[in-house]
Enzyme design. Structure first.
Site, PDB file in Angstrom:
ATOM      1  N   ASP A  46      19.852  30.946  41.177  1.00  7.42           N
ATOM      2  CA  ASP A  46      20.673  31.031  42.376  1.00  7.42           C
ATOM      3  C   ASP A  46      21.867  31.946  42.064  1.00  7.42           C
ATOM      4  O   ASP A  46      22.143  32.238  40.894  1.00  7.42           O
ATOM      5  CB  ASP A  46      21.140  29.641  42.792  1.00  7.42           C
ATOM      6  N   ASP A  48      25.260  32.501  44.516  1.00  6.87           N
ATOM      7  CA  ASP A  48      26.572  32.019  44.929  1.00  6.87           C
ATOM      8  C   ASP A  48      26.797  30.622  44.366  1.00  6.87           C
ATOM      9  O   ASP A  48      25.992  29.717  44.571  1.00  6.87           O
ATOM     10  CB  ASP A  48      26.660  31.990  46.457  1.00  6.87           C
ATOM     11  N   ASP A 243      23.202  25.385  41.961  1.00  8.28           N
ATOM     12  CA  ASP A 243      24.414  24.584  42.119  1.00  8.28           C
ATOM     13  C   ASP A 243      24.288  23.512  43.187  1.00  8.28           C
ATOM     14  O   ASP A 243      25.261  22.822  43.484  1.00  8.28           O
ATOM     15  CB  ASP A 243      25.606  25.494  42.449  1.00  8.28           C
TER      16      ASP A 243
END
Length: 291
Positions: A46, A48, A243
């Site tokens: 991932d 961001d 995240d």
């Protein structure tokens, strides 16, 4: 810091009939599980909250990217965002890190959505609620963008969302169009704030029409299968690093691959007891993978 999270039911009773769930241990040294992560051949990453916050690169990213290349690892940056293209992501990575990573190493929910729609209905007419990144992906997959007699209403992130878009989407769905969302994220964190994401934009259309959207992005195994096809690695040799427990980690779990949760983005340590599953490894950030 490397964190090991275990959820267990204590044998000391319960409070108000509810079992007590407790985090058992925090390990400061490199665990066997983390060594296993480093031995993987393929990495689904991932961006961001993992690689950067907005336009700020996160600690340890440079070192980790250098390690991936030095060890000849296969890696793919996979994002639920549909408002940015692989080329734009490649340029952003180069601007923030100085590293040239080609666009083919980036895959978005817009691309996955376009692939899905074109495979279901080649040459489909689509009403798209989203940015140029989404409409371009659909057009490149052979779809025609229209607001009349469409086969699909496709919704992605956009700051231009308005009443007219909802009205057109509802009208087309009532006439038989299928509703697709690029991802089911309700919100994203930007700095200390939260901003609405695609799931929020889809919600009023679902409420008015009574139709449920089909969401393409993580944790849908469909986008994960596209990622695996790109990496060409076996599941046992692949790991996802993200995240968010509700997208990245559950996507890895359902695909049957190991997962690393970094606490530098959406999910916090306090959030973890709200989930009935856990990642393979929990880290404060990407900087801890090689430490």
């Amino acid at each position: 810091m490397i964190r090991s999270l275990s959820l267990c039911t204590l044998n000391k009773g319960s409070i108000n009939g509810r079992n007590l769930h407790t985090r058992i241990s925090i390990k400061e040294s490199l665990s066997d599980q983390t060594k296993k992560i480093l031995s993987k051949k393929g990495y689904i990453l991932d961006m961001d909250g993992v690689m950067w916050h907005a336009n700020t690169i996160l600690p340890g990213v440079q070192k980790f990217l250098g390690w991936l290349n030095q060890e000849n690892k296969q890696y793919l940056f996979l994002t639920n965002a549909s408002d940015i293209t692989p080329t734009q992501l490649s340029k952003k990575m180069e601007r923030l890190t100085g590293r040239e990573i080609p666009p083919q190493n980036f895959y978005t929910s817009a691309l996955a959505t376009a692939s899905f729609v074109s495979s279901q209905t080649p040459g489909a007419n689509v009403y798209a609620v989203g940015t140029q990144a989404l409409t371009s992906a659909l057009e490149e997959a052979g779809c025609t963008i229209s607001d009349q007699n469409v086969d699909y209403v496709v919704v992605g992130e956009t700051k231009e969302y308005n009443f007219s878009m909802i009205e057109t989407a509802v009208k087309q769905i009532r006439r038989g169009a299928k509703l697709i969302g690029t991802n089911k994220d309700i919100f994203d964190r930007v700095g200390g704030d939260v901003v609405p994401s695609t799931g929020t934009l889809v919600a009023p259309i679902e409420m008015i029409t009574g139709k449920k959207a089909y969401f393409i992005g993580k944790p849908n195994p469909l986008i994960m299968s596209y990622a695996m096809d790109t990496l060409q690695t076996k599941r046992i040799d692949t790991v996802i690093i993200g995240d968010r427990m509700d997208t990245d980690i559950v996507a890895g779990l359902e695909l049957g691959i190991d997962s690393v949760l970094v606490l530098s983005g959406v999910t916090t340590m306090e959030d973890l007891n709200g989930f009935s599953y856990k990642p393979t490894v929990i880290l404060d950030g990407i900087k801890d993978i090689l430490d």
